[in-house]
Design a protein around this motif. Structure first.
Motif, PDB file in Angstrom:
ATOM      1  N   PHE A   1      51.558 -12.400 -29.828  1.00 61.30           N
ATOM      2  CA  PHE A   1      51.298 -11.670 -28.586  1.00 61.30           C
ATOM      3  C   PHE A   1      51.019 -10.192 -28.864  1.00 61.30           C
ATOM      4  N   VAL A   2      51.827  -9.578 -29.701  1.00 64.31           N
ATOM      5  CA  VAL A   2      51.641  -8.155 -30.024  1.00 64.31           C
ATOM      6  C   VAL A   2      50.303  -7.925 -30.727  1.00 64.31           C
ATOM      7  N   LEU A   3      49.973  -8.773 -31.669  1.00 62.33           N
ATOM      8  CA  LEU A   3      48.688  -8.623 -32.378  1.00 62.33           C
ATOM      9  C   LEU A   3      47.507  -8.846 -31.440  1.00 62.33           C
ATOM     10  N   ASN A   4      47.599  -9.840 -30.571  1.00 65.46           N
ATOM     11  CA  ASN A   4      46.517 -10.084 -29.605  1.00 65.46           C
ATOM     12  C   ASN A   4      46.375  -8.933 -28.626  1.00 65.46           C
ATOM     13  N   LEU A   5      47.483  -8.366 -28.200  1.00 64.55           N
ATOM     14  CA  LEU A   5      47.442  -7.222 -27.298  1.00 64.55           C
ATOM     15  C   LEU A   5      46.796  -6.013 -27.973  1.00 64.55           C
ATOM     16  N   ALA A   6      47.165  -5.756 -29.228  1.00 61.12           N
ATOM     17  CA  ALA A   6      46.572  -4.641 -29.964  1.00 61.12           C
ATOM     18  C   ALA A   6      45.067  -4.851 -30.139  1.00 61.12           C
ATOM     19  N   PHE A   7      44.667  -6.060 -30.456  1.00 56.75           N
ATOM     20  CA  PHE A   7      43.246  -6.373 -30.624  1.00 56.75           C
ATOM     21  C   PHE A   7      42.490  -6.202 -29.308  1.00 56.75           C
ATOM     22  N   ALA A   8      43.073  -6.691 -28.218  1.00 54.53           N
ATOM     23  CA  ALA A   8      42.427  -6.570 -26.904  1.00 54.53           C
ATOM     24  C   ALA A   8      42.295  -5.112 -26.483  1.00 54.53           C
ATOM     25  N   LEU A   9      43.315  -4.306 -26.725  1.00 53.49           N
ATOM     26  CA  LEU A   9      43.241  -2.881 -26.372  1.00 53.49           C
ATOM     27  C   LEU A   9      42.199  -2.142 -27.206  1.00 53.49           C
ATOM     28  N   SER A  10      42.103  -2.482 -28.490  1.00 54.04           N
ATOM     29  CA  SER A  10      41.086  -1.822 -29.310  1.00 54.04           C
ATOM     30  C   SER A  10      39.686  -2.214 -28.861  1.00 54.04           C
ATOM     31  N   LEU A  11      39.492  -3.481 -28.494  1.00 52.81           N
ATOM     32  CA  LEU A  11      38.184  -3.894 -27.980  1.00 52.81           C
ATOM     33  C   LEU A  11      37.865  -3.211 -26.653  1.00 52.81           C
ATOM     34  N   LEU A  12      38.866  -3.057 -25.804  1.00 51.91           N
ATOM     35  CA  LEU A  12      38.672  -2.356 -24.542  1.00 51.91           C
ATOM     36  C   LEU A  12      38.260  -0.910 -24.784  1.00 51.91           C
ATOM     37  N   CYS A  13      38.884  -0.266 -25.751  1.00 48.60           N
ATOM     38  CA  CYS A  13      38.501   1.117 -26.089  1.00 48.60           C
ATOM     39  C   CYS A  13      37.052   1.194 -26.558  1.00 48.60           C
TER      40      CYS A  13
ATOM     41  N   VAL B   1      34.627  -0.898 -25.759  1.00 51.11           N
ATOM     42  CA  VAL B   1      33.767  -1.164 -24.600  1.00 51.11           C
ATOM     43  C   VAL B   1      33.627   0.096 -23.752  1.00 51.11           C
ATOM     44  N   VAL B   2      34.740   0.778 -23.500  1.00 59.01           N
ATOM     45  CA  VAL B   2      34.692   2.007 -22.704  1.00 59.01           C
ATOM     46  C   VAL B   2      33.872   3.073 -23.413  1.00 59.01           C
ATOM     47  N   MET B   3      34.077   3.238 -24.715  1.00 59.75           N
ATOM     48  CA  MET B   3      33.326   4.240 -25.472  1.00 59.75           C
ATOM     49  C   MET B   3      31.822   3.953 -25.430  1.00 59.75           C
ATOM     50  N   HIS B   4      31.440   2.697 -25.667  1.00 60.23           N
ATOM     51  CA  HIS B   4      30.018   2.381 -25.689  1.00 60.23           C
ATOM     52  C   HIS B   4      29.402   2.406 -24.292  1.00 60.23           C
ATOM     53  N   ALA B   5      30.171   2.120 -23.262  1.00 59.22           N
ATOM     54  CA  ALA B   5      29.657   2.255 -21.898  1.00 59.22           C
ATOM     55  C   ALA B   5      29.379   3.727 -21.583  1.00 59.22           C
ATOM     56  N   SER B   6      30.248   4.626 -22.036  1.00 57.04           N
ATOM     57  CA  SER B   6      29.990   6.048 -21.800  1.00 57.04           C
ATOM     58  C   SER B   6      28.797   6.527 -22.621  1.00 57.04           C
ATOM     59  N   LEU B   7      28.638   6.014 -23.837  1.00 61.37           N
ATOM     60  CA  LEU B   7      27.462   6.368 -24.638  1.00 61.37           C
ATOM     61  C   LEU B   7      26.184   5.835 -23.992  1.00 61.37           C
ATOM     62  N   LEU B   8      26.244   4.632 -23.447  1.00 62.79           N
ATOM     63  CA  LEU B   8      25.090   4.054 -22.765  1.00 62.79           C
ATOM     64  C   LEU B   8      24.705   4.878 -21.546  1.00 62.79           C
ATOM     65  N   SER B   9      25.707   5.329 -20.792  1.00 64.39           N
ATOM     66  CA  SER B   9      25.398   6.084 -19.573  1.00 64.39           C
ATOM     67  C   SER B   9      24.762   7.435 -19.873  1.00 64.39           C
ATOM     68  N   SER B  10      25.006   7.987 -21.062  1.00 66.56           N
ATOM     69  CA  SER B  10      24.392   9.271 -21.420  1.00 66.56           C
ATOM     70  C   SER B  10      23.239   9.104 -22.400  1.00 66.56           C
ATOM     71  N   ASN B  11      22.869   7.852 -22.718  1.00 70.67           N
ATOM     72  CA  ASN B  11      21.748   7.546 -23.601  1.00 70.67           C
ATOM     73  C   ASN B  11      21.928   8.204 -24.973  1.00 70.67           C
ATOM     74  N   THR B  12      23.120   8.064 -25.535  1.00 71.23           N
ATOM     75  CA  THR B  12      23.452   8.690 -26.805  1.00 71.23           C
ATOM     76  C   THR B  12      23.827   7.635 -27.831  1.00 71.23           C
ATOM     77  N   PRO B  13      23.192   7.632 -28.995  1.00 73.27           N
ATOM     78  CA  PRO B  13      23.637   6.726 -30.053  1.00 73.27           C
ATOM     79  C   PRO B  13      24.980   7.192 -30.619  1.00 73.27           C
ATOM     80  N   THR B  14      25.705   6.303 -31.221  1.00 75.66           N
ATOM     81  CA  THR B  14      27.029   6.620 -31.741  1.00 75.66           C
ATOM     82  C   THR B  14      26.978   7.740 -32.775  1.00 75.66           C
ATOM     83  N   VAL B  15      25.968   7.741 -33.618  1.00 72.55           N
ATOM     84  CA  VAL B  15      25.861   8.730 -34.685  1.00 72.55           C
ATOM     85  C   VAL B  15      25.638  10.138 -34.127  1.00 72.55           C
ATOM     86  N   GLU B  16      24.947  10.248 -33.021  1.00 75.63           N
ATOM     87  CA  GLU B  16      24.574  11.561 -32.498  1.00 75.63           C
ATOM     88  C   GLU B  16      25.579  12.134 -31.498  1.00 75.63           C
TER      89      GLU B  16
END
Length: 106
Positions: free
Chosen positions: A17-29, A31-46
């Motif tokens: 349960f703890v490992l699955n929760l940690a994995f799910a939270l990291s994936l959520l982070c 998703v949130v990061m890439h959604a914000s990058l998508l909204s500003s049209n910014t690649p991860t490197v830039e």
């Protein structure tokens, strides 16, 4: 003796349960990061390049940024496909031309 309630089994279930929760939270982070990058049209490197800038020159607004990545046909958003109309009308989908903020203002 019922093995489903043994201390070893409970420890394994808790650890899973703890490992699955940690994995799910990291994936959520991610998703949130890439959604914000998508909204500003910014690649991860830039991301670090645009810090301090007033507005990223490739940021065309949330709707246009989203269409540049996924296309305009809602039915194809979850599929790795673009319609013929999108390929003709959204030059960024071809990967050769990338409109900038100055292009849309002019």
């Amino acid at each position: 003796m019922d093995h489903s309630e043994s201390p070893g089994h409970l420890a394994v279930v808790f650890l899973a349960f703890v490992l699955n929760l940690a994995f799910a939270l990291s994936l959520l982070c991610f998703v949130v990061m890439h959604a914000s990058l998508l909204s500003s049209n910014t690649p991860t490197v830039e991301v670090h390049e645009k810090r301090g800038a007033i507005r990223w020159k490739y940021d065309l607004g949330r709707k246009k940024n989203f269409e540049q990545v996924f296309g305009t046909k809602k039915a194809l958003w979850l599929l790795p496909l673009f319609s013929k109309e999108d390929l003709d009308n959204v030059p960024a989908l071809r990967g050769l031309e990338f409109p900038t903020l100055l292009d849309t203002d002019a």
